[in-house]
Structure formats: structure tokens, C-alpha cells
Design a protein around this motif. Sequence first.
Motif, short mmCIF file in Angstrom:
data_model
loop_
_atom_site.label_atom_id
_atom_site.label_comp_id
_atom_site.label_asym_id
_atom_site.label_seq_id
_atom_site.Cartn_x
_atom_site.Cartn_y
_atom_site.Cartn_z
N SER A 87 11.79 -38.38 -4.88
CA SER A 87 10.98 -39.63 -4.09
C SER A 87 10.00 -38.66 -2.97
O SER A 87 10.21 -37.60 -2.70
CB SER A 87 11.66 -40.58 -3.08
OG SER A 87 12.54 -39.83 -2.12
N ILE A 88 8.74 -39.35 -2.56
CA ILE A 88 7.94 -38.70 -1.65
C ILE A 88 8.59 -38.33 -0.34
O ILE A 88 8.14 -37.20 0.20
CB ILE A 88 6.62 -39.55 -1.36
CG1 ILE A 88 5.50 -38.88 -0.68
CG2 ILE A 88 7.13 -40.86 -0.57
CD1 ILE A 88 5.07 -37.85 -1.63
N GLU A 89 9.80 -38.88 0.28
CA GLU A 89 10.35 -38.49 1.47
C GLU A 89 11.11 -37.27 1.08
O GLU A 89 11.12 -36.37 2.12
CB GLU A 89 11.19 -39.60 1.75
CG GLU A 89 10.43 -40.79 2.38
CD GLU A 89 10.11 -41.76 1.17
OE1 GLU A 89 10.94 -41.70 0.11
OE2 GLU A 89 9.46 -42.81 1.55
N SER A 90 11.61 -37.15 -0.04
CA SER A 90 12.37 -35.87 -0.16
C SER A 90 11.43 -34.87 -0.54
O SER A 90 11.88 -33.52 -0.03
CB SER A 90 13.11 -36.19 -1.44
OG SER A 90 14.10 -37.10 -1.37
N VAL A 91 10.51 -34.99 -1.07
CA VAL A 91 9.48 -33.86 -1.33
C VAL A 91 8.93 -33.40 0.16
O VAL A 91 8.67 -32.09 0.42
CB VAL A 91 8.12 -34.31 -2.11
CG1 VAL A 91 7.09 -33.24 -2.29
CG2 VAL A 91 8.64 -34.62 -3.59
N ILE A 92 8.43 -34.37 1.12
CA ILE A 92 8.17 -33.97 2.32
C ILE A 92 9.21 -33.00 3.03
O ILE A 92 8.70 -32.23 3.67
CB ILE A 92 7.65 -35.18 3.24
CG1 ILE A 92 6.35 -35.72 2.40
CG2 ILE A 92 7.44 -34.74 4.64
CD1 ILE A 92 5.99 -37.09 3.02
N ASP A 93 10.55 -33.71 3.01
CA ASP A 93 11.63 -33.08 3.60
C ASP A 93 11.68 -31.57 3.25
O ASP A 93 11.97 -30.57 3.79
CB ASP A 93 12.72 -33.78 3.38
CG ASP A 93 14.06 -33.13 4.36
OD1 ASP A 93 13.77 -32.84 5.64
OD2 ASP A 93 15.10 -33.25 3.96
N LEU A 94 11.63 -31.37 1.66
CA LEU A 94 11.68 -30.11 0.98
C LEU A 94 10.59 -29.33 1.24
O LEU A 94 11.00 -27.96 1.69
CB LEU A 94 11.56 -30.26 -0.46
CG LEU A 94 11.45 -28.89 -1.19
CD1 LEU A 94 12.80 -28.36 -1.34
CD2 LEU A 94 11.33 -29.32 -2.60
N ILE A 95 9.24 -29.50 1.76
CA ILE A 95 8.23 -28.80 2.01
C ILE A 95 8.48 -28.42 3.53
O ILE A 95 8.31 -27.28 3.75
CB ILE A 95 6.73 -29.53 2.25
CG1 ILE A 95 6.58 -29.78 0.57
CG2 ILE A 95 5.78 -28.85 2.92
CD1 ILE A 95 5.45 -30.52 0.28
N PHE A 96 8.67 -29.25 4.56
CA PHE A 96 9.27 -28.84 5.80
C PHE A 96 10.15 -27.86 6.06
O PHE A 96 10.46 -26.74 6.83
CB PHE A 96 9.25 -30.08 6.80
CG PHE A 96 8.11 -30.72 7.13
CD1 PHE A 96 6.97 -30.06 7.58
CD2 PHE A 96 8.00 -32.20 6.90
CE1 PHE A 96 5.91 -30.76 7.97
CE2 PHE A 96 6.90 -32.88 7.42
CZ PHE A 96 5.79 -32.06 7.83
N ASN A 97 11.25 -28.08 5.20
CA ASN A 97 12.18 -26.99 5.34
C ASN A 97 11.96 -25.76 4.80
O ASN A 97 12.40 -24.65 5.39
CB ASN A 97 13.60 -27.59 4.34
CG ASN A 97 14.45 -28.51 5.12
OD1 ASN A 97 14.48 -28.84 6.19
ND2 ASN A 97 15.22 -29.60 4.52
N SER A 98 10.96 -25.56 3.47
CA SER A 98 10.45 -24.59 3.37
C SER A 98 9.87 -23.65 4.05
O SER A 98 9.84 -22.60 4.27
CB SER A 98 9.91 -24.63 1.82
OG SER A 98 10.77 -25.38 1.02
N LEU A 99 8.81 -24.50 4.64
CA LEU A 99 7.93 -24.02 5.75
C LEU A 99 8.79 -23.39 7.04
O LEU A 99 8.52 -22.37 7.45
CB LEU A 99 6.96 -25.06 6.46
CG LEU A 99 5.96 -25.30 5.23
CD1 LEU A 99 5.11 -26.25 5.96
CD2 LEU A 99 5.16 -24.01 4.88
N GLY A 100 9.82 -24.05 7.32
CA GLY A 100 10.64 -23.56 8.52
C GLY A 100 11.54 -22.30 8.14
O GLY A 100 11.45 -21.30 8.90
N LEU A 101 11.97 -22.24 6.83
CA LEU A 101 12.65 -20.97 6.46
C LEU A 101 11.51 -19.88 6.43
O LEU A 101 11.86 -18.82 6.67
CB LEU A 101 13.21 -21.10 5.26
CG LEU A 101 14.46 -22.05 4.93
CD1 LEU A 101 14.88 -22.12 3.66
CD2 LEU A 101 15.47 -21.15 5.80
N LEU A 102 10.35 -20.14 5.91
CA LEU A 102 9.38 -19.27 5.90
C LEU A 102 8.80 -18.50 7.23
O LEU A 102 8.64 -17.38 7.56
CB LEU A 102 8.15 -19.74 5.29
CG LEU A 102 6.99 -18.70 4.96
CD1 LEU A 102 7.40 -17.44 4.22
CD2 LEU A 102 5.85 -19.43 4.43
N GLY A 103 8.93 -19.65 8.09
CA GLY A 103 8.53 -19.15 9.68
C GLY A 103 9.77 -18.37 10.34
O GLY A 103 9.64 -17.44 11.02
#
Length: 118
Positions: A87-103
Motif C-alpha cells: 500500500s502507499i503508506e507502507s511504501v512511504i514508511d519504507l522510503i523514510f526508513n531507508s533514508l534514515g538508515l542512509l543518514g
Amino acid sequence: MDSNSCPEIRRPPGDWRDPSSVSLFQEFVAKNVSMPSDVGELIAYVLLLVVTWYVLMFALRFLLSLVKPVIVVVAALLLFRYINTMSIESVIDLIFNSLGLLGNLVANVFGKVVGWVL
């Protein structure tokens, strides 16, 4: 009978098939040509190992250069299919978690570089 009438029966003197010529050649080689020593054989084997290693590495790198684009495309297709099932909410959560790990990764690397410099 003339000696030139049957050349196949009699070999001319100094012919290479004459046993004395062969033994003379063997003596010449034994006295004048250097025979390989243990160090020479070691150097030859090391050179053979190095050449074989570089040939194998070149072949593996060539095969990897052929296969790597296929692996990247297949991984991208599988990732896009997996994202389409979410779902779109899961995709947005996945993107923010990925950006957090990258940061966090960038911050850790920067901290280590600063600690190394100072």
C-alpha cells in the motif's frame, strides 16, 4: 656395381640417422646447453602461477561484466513488483526508513573520518 645406383641401401657418411651422429649431438647438448636448475624450475612455476591467476581473473571479470547488468535488471524488476503489492503508506514508511538508515551511515562515516583527522 656403382655405389650411387642404390642410395636407399647405403646411407652416406655423416647422415643424421647414423648412431654416431646422434650420440655426438647428445654429448654436444649435454656439454654446451644449460640444464634447468631447481631455482629455474621454481621461477618457471611461479611465473606459470601468476600468468594462470591473471588469465582466470580476466575471465571471471569478463563473465561478471556480462552477467552484472542482467542481475541488476532482475533485481529492479523484483523490487518494483514487491513495491506494487504494497500500500502507499507502507511504501512511504519504507522510503523514510531507508533514508534514515542512509543518514545514519553517512553520519557514522563522517564521524570516523573526523575522528581520524583530529
